[in-house]
Motif scaffolding. Structure first.
Motif, mmCIF file in Angstrom:
data_model
loop_
_atom_site.group_PDB
_atom_site.id
_atom_site.type_symbol
_atom_site.label_atom_id
_atom_site.label_comp_id
_atom_site.label_asym_id
_atom_site.label_seq_id
_atom_site.Cartn_x
_atom_site.Cartn_y
_atom_site.Cartn_z
ATOM 1 N N GLY B 169 0.707 -1.253 -0.087
ATOM 2 C CA GLY B 169 0.072 0.026 0.006
ATOM 3 C C GLY B 169 0.876 1.414 -0.093
ATOM 4 O O GLY B 169 0.356 2.322 0.411
ATOM 5 N N LEU B 170 2.006 1.208 -0.288
ATOM 6 C CA LEU B 170 2.988 2.409 -0.243
ATOM 7 C C LEU B 170 2.971 2.976 -1.689
ATOM 8 O O LEU B 170 3.659 2.381 -2.763
ATOM 9 N N ASP B 171 2.382 4.084 -1.893
ATOM 10 C CA ASP B 171 2.574 4.691 -3.206
ATOM 11 C C ASP B 171 3.447 6.052 -3.279
ATOM 12 O O ASP B 171 3.640 6.560 -4.258
ATOM 13 N N ALA B 172 4.076 6.245 -1.917
ATOM 14 C CA ALA B 172 4.998 7.400 -2.110
ATOM 15 C C ALA B 172 6.222 7.042 -1.143
ATOM 16 O O ALA B 172 6.094 6.497 -0.034
ATOM 17 N N ALA B 173 7.602 6.976 -1.614
ATOM 18 C CA ALA B 173 8.670 6.680 -0.797
ATOM 19 C C ALA B 173 9.781 7.210 -1.584
ATOM 20 O O ALA B 173 9.928 7.487 -2.921
ATOM 21 N N ALA B 174 11.160 7.477 -0.796
ATOM 22 C CA ALA B 174 12.116 7.502 -1.556
ATOM 23 C C ALA B 174 12.996 6.288 -1.588
ATOM 24 O O ALA B 174 12.907 5.498 -0.727
ATOM 25 N N VAL B 175 13.473 6.164 -2.712
ATOM 26 C CA VAL B 175 14.222 4.782 -3.102
ATOM 27 C C VAL B 175 15.764 5.309 -3.286
ATOM 28 O O VAL B 175 16.168 5.828 -4.030
ATOM 29 N N LEU B 176 16.440 4.676 -2.076
ATOM 30 C CA LEU B 176 17.899 5.063 -2.200
ATOM 31 C C LEU B 176 18.529 3.899 -2.928
ATOM 32 O O LEU B 176 18.629 2.716 -2.502
ATOM 33 N N VAL B 177 19.680 4.240 -3.736
ATOM 34 C CA VAL B 177 20.095 3.107 -4.654
ATOM 35 C C VAL B 177 21.655 3.171 -4.650
ATOM 36 O O VAL B 177 22.354 4.571 -5.049
ATOM 37 N N PRO B 178 22.539 2.518 -4.267
ATOM 38 C CA PRO B 178 24.468 2.658 -4.225
ATOM 39 C C PRO B 178 24.460 2.883 -5.753
ATOM 40 O O PRO B 178 23.839 2.221 -6.553
ATOM 41 N N CYS B 179 25.320 3.905 -5.977
ATOM 42 C CA CYS B 179 25.582 4.464 -7.200
ATOM 43 C C CYS B 179 26.834 4.597 -7.617
ATOM 44 O O CYS B 179 27.670 5.102 -7.123
ATOM 45 N N GLY B 180 27.445 3.614 -8.572
ATOM 46 C CA GLY B 180 28.583 3.711 -9.210
ATOM 47 C C GLY B 180 28.739 4.382 -10.724
ATOM 48 O O GLY B 180 28.460 5.573 -10.791
ATOM 49 N N GLY B 181 28.603 3.515 -11.573
ATOM 50 C CA GLY B 181 28.304 3.805 -12.815
ATOM 51 C C GLY B 181 27.157 4.410 -13.159
ATOM 52 O O GLY B 181 27.061 4.953 -14.195
ATOM 53 N N GLY B 182 26.154 3.725 -12.432
ATOM 54 C CA GLY B 182 24.880 4.360 -12.558
ATOM 55 C C GLY B 182 23.689 3.333 -13.401
ATOM 56 O O GLY B 182 22.694 3.726 -13.475
ATOM 57 N N GLY B 183 24.380 1.968 -13.671
ATOM 58 C CA GLY B 183 23.478 1.006 -14.128
ATOM 59 C C GLY B 183 22.441 0.636 -13.435
ATOM 60 O O GLY B 183 21.260 0.823 -13.956
ATOM 61 N N LEU B 184 22.209 0.460 -12.218
ATOM 62 C CA LEU B 184 21.511 0.156 -11.328
ATOM 63 C C LEU B 184 20.447 1.100 -11.017
ATOM 64 O O LEU B 184 19.210 1.137 -11.038
ATOM 65 N N THR B 185 21.115 2.373 -10.707
ATOM 66 C CA THR B 185 20.472 3.596 -10.580
ATOM 67 C C THR B 185 19.362 3.826 -11.434
ATOM 68 O O THR B 185 18.279 4.153 -11.502
ATOM 69 N N SER B 186 19.838 3.890 -12.847
ATOM 70 C CA SER B 186 19.357 4.370 -13.782
ATOM 71 C C SER B 186 17.994 3.062 -14.491
ATOM 72 O O SER B 186 16.912 3.634 -14.783
ATOM 73 N N GLY B 187 18.385 1.946 -14.227
ATOM 74 C CA GLY B 187 17.559 0.793 -14.553
ATOM 75 C C GLY B 187 16.316 0.995 -13.707
ATOM 76 O O GLY B 187 15.254 0.797 -13.794
#
Lengths: 323, 323
Positions: B169-187
């Motif tokens: 039932g969560l429709d708003a949240a901050a999603v924090l992603v460890p970021c190196g080159g950004g593949g995981l973050t951008s995906g």
């Protein structure tokens, strides 16, 4: 125990207990010489499978009775399972713990909203304190294993194993289960006998505390001579329970006893290969899978990692020696 | 990147990548002052999310081309993801690693069936070695992040987050992603923009290596001045990628930089409260959730724990200092 009782528990736990997966690593397969699957109940709420039985018991209680509150004796995982379940239902929980229980476990149980009553092991009678409190306040005792609703709740671990094994095409495997009083073992064995009869449960215990293994050999209940002095504190009980023993005798294969060093080695292997944290008592089944292969038949083994509530100092020691 | 590309990746990964859950603990909620959910990609095959992108890339290749084999540059998680994927398809994998890479990571990559080619960082040119081997053997290079099929594979983490958040039932949240080159973050950002637009991604990096945070402030690519000397080695890259940066700029909220001690504290908290093992680079998002609350809006935060391949000695140090 009927399979329907476990299915009812699964219905009560849906959306509350965490559905744990089966983990694996080619490196563990290589150590064991067969396929190894691990059921990480350390990832369950409160860090052990105990939440399942506690939550099922509270969920099945009549609301008026539940509202008066529950009481449990425990220095560890059962305490936290009962405390969290009571908090979720908004009812009081009293946990009777020995005054020499680890400070962290006392603090965690309190932080989960339970009233912790400490007693002195040497001079006070735990049962007398419990009976007095229960009588005065109308609290209901939640037993740690010898209770049908608790066994049924733990048995939902077996339903999940059956489902995931079927999805993997596994219709035969040894299922190794850390065994104290036998609630988890008898629950899983009941579920698998109905849902996946090719999956056979073997109870696993620490050396020197192998009452269930010896009971299976003798054909009648054997007791442990010692009740302390093991790092596997989560699964040390005097003997199998009156309800759990007949189920274990009827449905389980031979017991396996592992050394404390093997449990520590399994903890280190789970750290390196599965990225999970297991406590010593929760690691005995994986230890049997990895280091007692000659006592297991078949090409696949499923090991339940029943809990992860281990102090940082002990975990560091396991990594220092075997990591 | 279109959402359909990530959905195709999810189809290719079904039954291969592990479907990781969202974990939680009331104790973490209390530290953070809001609801905290953790996506434990440390439980993924090979111990990090990198398997998703690698497997998707190999699965999408033309069979004749794939049969000639693949090549990758990596000293860590990408190496193991490519090695396991290649083994699953029965094709050769060559991994070019610096000769000073941790012995365990070299051994693991070899144990997964890859041919490891070591080079000396000071005297040899990695790209030249790779180009020569690729040309001579017809190997296909699998890039670690700046490659659409890799981004799409990592984006399946976002599809799972969207599905589980909806179930909660969560429709708003901050999603924090460890970021190196950004593949995981951008995906993940691409997946959430389509499937759960109320979930906003924030890249998280170690202090001193916060090229993405600074790029978002500047509006154009900024580079790190150093490329070594961090315990968060898994997410140290010179700058966001040519493909990942435009996606991050368009879809992500502000970046967050955490200290090494905060990463170690988050590792200890994950040990105690979630029973999972995270490496420093994989712990930065949880560190931001727990210790940088003032930089986050809203009542819930989802932190991706991207990997767990940490040496036992470093993990023991984290527990000794903060456990």
């Amino acid at each position: 125990m009927k399979i329907e009782t476990i299915r009812e528990a699964a219905g009560r736990l849906a959306g509350h207990a965490r559905r744990t997966p089966l983990l694996s690593s080619p490196f563990l397969d290589e150590i064991a010489g067969r396929r190894v699957l691990v059921k990480p109940e350390c990832l369950q709420h409160t860090g052990s499978f105990k939440y399942r039985g506690a939550r099922n018991t509270l969920a099945a209680m009549a609301p008026e009775r539940r509202a008066r509150g529950v009481i449990a004796f425990s220095s560890g995982n059962h305490a936290q399972g009962v405390a969290l379940s009571a908090r979720e239902f908004g009812v009081p929980a009293v946990i009777i713990m020995p005054s020499d229980a680890p400070a962290l476990k006392i603090a965690n149980t309190r932080a989960l909203g339970a009233e912790v009553v400490l007693y002195d092991r040497a001079s006070e009678d735990r049962d007398e304190i419990g009976a007095r409190l229960a009588g005065a306040r109308g609290l209901t005792l939640v037993r740690p294993f010898d209770e049908p609703l608790v066994i049924a709740g733990q048995g939902t671990v077996g339903l999940e194993i059956a489902e995931d094994a079927a999805a993997l095409g596994l219709d035969a495997a040894a299922v190794l289960v850390p065994c104290g009083g036998g609630g988890l073992t008898s629950g899983i064995a009941t579920a698998l006998a109905a849902e996946a009869p090719g999956l056979r449960v073997h109870p696993v215990e620490p050396e020197g505390f192998d009452d269930v293994k010896r009971s299976l050999i003798a054909g009648e209940i054997q007791r442990n001579t010692r009740l302390s002095g093991s790092i596997c504190d989560a699964i040390i009980t005097p003997a199998p329970g009156d309800l759990t023993w007949p189920i274990i005798r009827r449905l389980c294969g031979a017991g396996i006893a592992v050394s404390e060093d093997e449990a520590l080695m399994a903890m280190a292997a789970a750290f390196t290969r599965l990225k999970i944290v297991i406590e010593p008592g929760g690691a005995v089944a994986l230890a049997a899978a990895l280091y007692h292969g000659s006592e297991i038949e078949g090409e696949a083994v499923i090991a339940v990692a029943s809990g992860g509530n281990v102090d940082a100092a002990l975990f560091r020691m396991a990594l220092e020696r075997f990591g």
